[in-house]
Design a protein around this motif. Sequence first.
Motif, PDB file in Angstrom:
ATOM      1  N   SER A 299       0.819  -1.218   0.000  1.00 34.95           N
ATOM      2  CA  SER A 299       0.000   0.000   0.000  1.00 34.95           C
ATOM      3  C   SER A 299       0.851   1.265   0.000  1.00 34.95           C
ATOM      4  O   SER A 299       0.441   2.311  -0.474  1.00 34.95           O
ATOM      5  CB  SER A 299      -0.947  -0.016   1.200  1.00 34.95           C
ATOM      6  OG  SER A 299      -0.201  -0.159   2.377  1.00 34.95           O
ATOM      7  N   CYS A 300       2.110   1.189   0.496  1.00 36.69           N
ATOM      8  CA  CYS A 300       2.981   2.370   0.525  1.00 36.69           C
ATOM      9  C   CYS A 300       3.599   2.631  -0.839  1.00 36.69           C
ATOM     10  O   CYS A 300       4.243   3.655  -1.048  1.00 36.69           O
ATOM     11  CB  CYS A 300       4.080   2.180   1.564  1.00 36.69           C
ATOM     12  SG  CYS A 300       5.177   0.823   1.177  1.00 36.69           S
ATOM     13  N   GLY A 301       3.438   1.692  -1.767  1.00 37.61           N
ATOM     14  CA  GLY A 301       3.975   1.890  -3.112  1.00 37.61           C
ATOM     15  C   GLY A 301       5.273   1.132  -3.346  1.00 37.61           C
ATOM     16  O   GLY A 301       5.703   0.970  -4.476  1.00 37.61           O
ATOM     17  N   HIS A 302       5.911   0.639  -2.259  1.00 37.33           N
ATOM     18  CA  HIS A 302       7.149  -0.123  -2.432  1.00 37.33           C
ATOM     19  C   HIS A 302       6.837  -1.578  -2.803  1.00 37.33           C
ATOM     20  O   HIS A 302       5.734  -2.055  -2.567  1.00 37.33           O
ATOM     21  CB  HIS A 302       7.976  -0.091  -1.141  1.00 37.33           C
ATOM     22  CG  HIS A 302       8.589   1.251  -0.867  1.00 37.33           C
ATOM     23  ND1 HIS A 302       8.377   1.929   0.306  1.00 37.33           N
ATOM     24  CD2 HIS A 302       9.377   2.039  -1.630  1.00 37.33           C
ATOM     25  CE1 HIS A 302       9.022   3.088   0.263  1.00 37.33           C
ATOM     26  NE2 HIS A 302       9.626   3.181  -0.910  1.00 37.33           N
ATOM     27  N   ILE A 303       7.847  -2.255  -3.330  1.00 38.24           N
ATOM     28  CA  ILE A 303       7.679  -3.662  -3.714  1.00 38.24           C
ATOM     29  C   ILE A 303       8.046  -4.543  -2.513  1.00 38.24           C
ATOM     30  O   ILE A 303       9.076  -4.313  -1.868  1.00 38.24           O
ATOM     31  CB  ILE A 303       8.588  -3.989  -4.930  1.00 38.24           C
ATOM     32  CG1 ILE A 303       8.202  -3.121  -6.134  1.00 38.24           C
ATOM     33  CG2 ILE A 303       8.516  -5.470  -5.293  1.00 38.24           C
ATOM     34  CD1 ILE A 303       6.786  -3.314  -6.645  1.00 38.24           C
TER      35      ILE A 303
ATOM     36  N   SER B 169       5.421  -4.807   7.483  1.00 35.29           N
ATOM     37  CA  SER B 169       5.927  -3.437   7.570  1.00 35.29           C
ATOM     38  C   SER B 169       7.082  -3.295   6.587  1.00 35.29           C
ATOM     39  O   SER B 169       7.974  -4.127   6.543  1.00 35.29           O
ATOM     40  CB  SER B 169       6.358  -3.116   8.988  1.00 35.29           C
ATOM     41  OG  SER B 169       7.545  -3.784   9.282  1.00 35.29           O
ATOM     42  N   CYS B 170       7.002  -2.245   5.789  1.00 34.08           N
ATOM     43  CA  CYS B 170       7.936  -2.054   4.676  1.00 34.08           C
ATOM     44  C   CYS B 170       9.307  -1.640   5.203  1.00 34.08           C
ATOM     45  O   CYS B 170       9.420  -0.693   5.958  1.00 34.08           O
ATOM     46  CB  CYS B 170       7.360  -1.013   3.743  1.00 34.08           C
ATOM     47  SG  CYS B 170       8.500  -0.542   2.457  1.00 34.08           S
ATOM     48  N   LYS B 171      10.346  -2.368   4.783  1.00 39.19           N
ATOM     49  CA  LYS B 171      11.701  -2.039   5.234  1.00 39.19           C
ATOM     50  C   LYS B 171      12.143  -0.700   4.683  1.00 39.19           C
ATOM     51  O   LYS B 171      12.849   0.051   5.333  1.00 39.19           O
ATOM     52  CB  LYS B 171      12.673  -3.123   4.772  1.00 39.19           C
ATOM     53  CG  LYS B 171      12.656  -4.328   5.680  1.00 39.19           C
ATOM     54  CD  LYS B 171      13.734  -5.300   5.304  1.00 39.19           C
ATOM     55  CE  LYS B 171      13.665  -6.512   6.223  1.00 39.19           C
ATOM     56  NZ  LYS B 171      14.508  -7.594   5.816  1.00 39.19           N
ATOM     57  N   LYS B 172      11.740  -0.408   3.439  1.00 40.90           N
ATOM     58  CA  LYS B 172      12.173   0.847   2.819  1.00 40.90           C
ATOM     59  C   LYS B 172      11.574   2.034   3.552  1.00 40.90           C
ATOM     60  O   LYS B 172      12.222   3.055   3.733  1.00 40.90           O
ATOM     61  CB  LYS B 172      11.774   0.871   1.345  1.00 40.90           C
ATOM     62  CG  LYS B 172      12.679  -0.017   0.530  1.00 40.90           C
ATOM     63  CD  LYS B 172      12.408   0.107  -0.943  1.00 40.90           C
ATOM     64  CE  LYS B 172      13.329  -0.811  -1.719  1.00 40.90           C
ATOM     65  NZ  LYS B 172      12.770  -1.197  -2.998  1.00 40.90           N
ATOM     66  N   CYS B 173      10.320   1.896   3.967  1.00 43.51           N
ATOM     67  CA  CYS B 173       9.678   2.991   4.688  1.00 43.51           C
ATOM     68  C   CYS B 173      10.340   3.200   6.042  1.00 43.51           C
ATOM     69  O   CYS B 173      10.246   4.262   6.623  1.00 43.51           O
ATOM     70  CB  CYS B 173       8.200   2.714   4.899  1.00 43.51           C
ATOM     71  SG  CYS B 173       7.252   2.835   3.385  1.00 43.51           S
ATOM     72  N   CYS B 174      11.007   2.178   6.557  1.00 49.31           N
ATOM     73  CA  CYS B 174      11.625   2.290   7.876  1.00 49.31           C
ATOM     74  C   CYS B 174      13.070   2.725   7.774  1.00 49.31           C
ATOM     75  O   CYS B 174      13.729   2.931   8.780  1.00 49.31           O
ATOM     76  CB  CYS B 174      11.566   0.960   8.603  1.00 49.31           C
ATOM     77  SG  CYS B 174       9.891   0.522   8.965  1.00 49.31           S
TER      78      CYS B 174
HETATM   79 ZN   LIG Z   1       7.206   1.227   1.816  1.00 48.53          ZN
END
Ligand SMILES: [Zn+2]
Length: 466
Positions: free
Chosen positions: A318-322, A336-341
């Motif tokens: 949902s955040c747009g990352h893969i 939970s997205c690693k890139k967002c973190c």
């Molecule tokens: Zn993300």
Amino acid sequence: MTTTGLSKYRGLVQSLNPKIVLIEEAAETLEGFVSVACFKSLEHLILVGDHQQLRGHCNDQELAGKPYYLGISMFERLVRNKVDFSQLKRQRRMIPEIRRALKPIYEELEDHPSVLDRLPIPGMGGVNSYFFTHKGRETTDIQMSKVNHEEAGMVVGFFDYLVLNGMNPGEITVLTFYNGQRKLIMRKLREHRHLQGKCFNVVTVDSYQGEENEVVLLSLVRSNARGNIGFLEVENRVCVALSRARRGSYIFGDAPNLCKSSMLWWHVIQAMAKDPCRIGFYLHLTCKKHDEKTFIKEPGEFDALDGGCAKPCREEMSCGHICTLNCHPFSHDVVSCKKCCDPSQLFGSPQLQVHFAYEGRPYSGISHDTQPYRDFAAGGHVESDKNLVALAEREAAEARGKQLDEENFAALFSDPGDATLVDSSKKMTLIRTMSNGKGGSRGVWKGTYKPPRPKNAGPEASLLDL
Ligand SMILES: [Zn+2]
Ligand SMILES: [Zn+2]
Ligand SMILES: [Zn+2]
């Protein structure tokens, strides 16, 4: 009342002049306790039990065996002496696939219709019972109990796989014949990166008579060159161990070793090997998403899975990352997205607030149910704290860099210093080594310099056009 209570208050119960006494679990009740119930007024003594399951415990081992046999209940003695008895033949506990392994013990057992439409075990592609056979050798722990590390690893890896597939840990019981193995499995489950904070049922066979659960993982432990199988030879115990599961029964052990030493195990293994064959050196997993089979032989192979097959997920979250996990059966809402973190990507972004609002700190990995799940996987709070420190350091470095840039720009205005002036006349390219404030270099600036125009000739000249 209990048999101990009956012994204590026998006089009181006798005063009621009971005509009928019913004793439950009579095969586990020693004969002495039954004789207490034989009142003068008694006309009908009903004993209910299963003489093929666990026997009662006789405190004095010398009296338990030959020639006294006090360890044998009145129930078992009467059945073995062919006194008339009636036997229930229809079981309501387990699915037929599990019941067939009990065929050598309960030959005429039939299934009640209520057991025919139970849900299959998720992530197993219809394999609801299986004997995983291996060659991992047993060892002895410091309390001289038997343990099998490879088997414990397989049981724990499989436990995690089932939980990732949506089984509640409370629906799974790990059964073993040895206390040492029970403790080892419990420790491994508690230390598992995905399973921290959960409650587990890890029990010995002897303490589990009369109980049942949706899924039972049975760890048999014994594997040695001598063909010694210890407690696994005791048929009553084997009977209890094999008959606790309702929907899924998975056995981990050294099948050839068992077959060599016990006729009962030989028959059980034969029954499981019939069509469909439910025994082998590889545990068969089937991912929900792709219907892809994965064959597991070593405990470490579970580490490459996230509850599905080994294919990368690569779906957009949902955040747009893969998604960077492998195929998984749970939804992205709990990932939970690693890139967002990553602080370097989060700095100044609204996502930072979102992730910090969640338990007040950034985290990485999968979350499961309502709590961050693989937060623990990545070292839990240690990892979160590291992210915060990295974020603070980056912020400080950027502030310092900005200050240095301003100082360097000011120096360009006042004195060209070591700047090289390329070209001449109207337009110049400025190349200058920029100081890092510690006497070293932090890079080279390249800019275009236009000489100031005379007044009223146009807008102010800009120094740098980066
Ligand atoms: Zn993300
Ligand atoms: Zn898959
Ligand atoms: Zn995914």
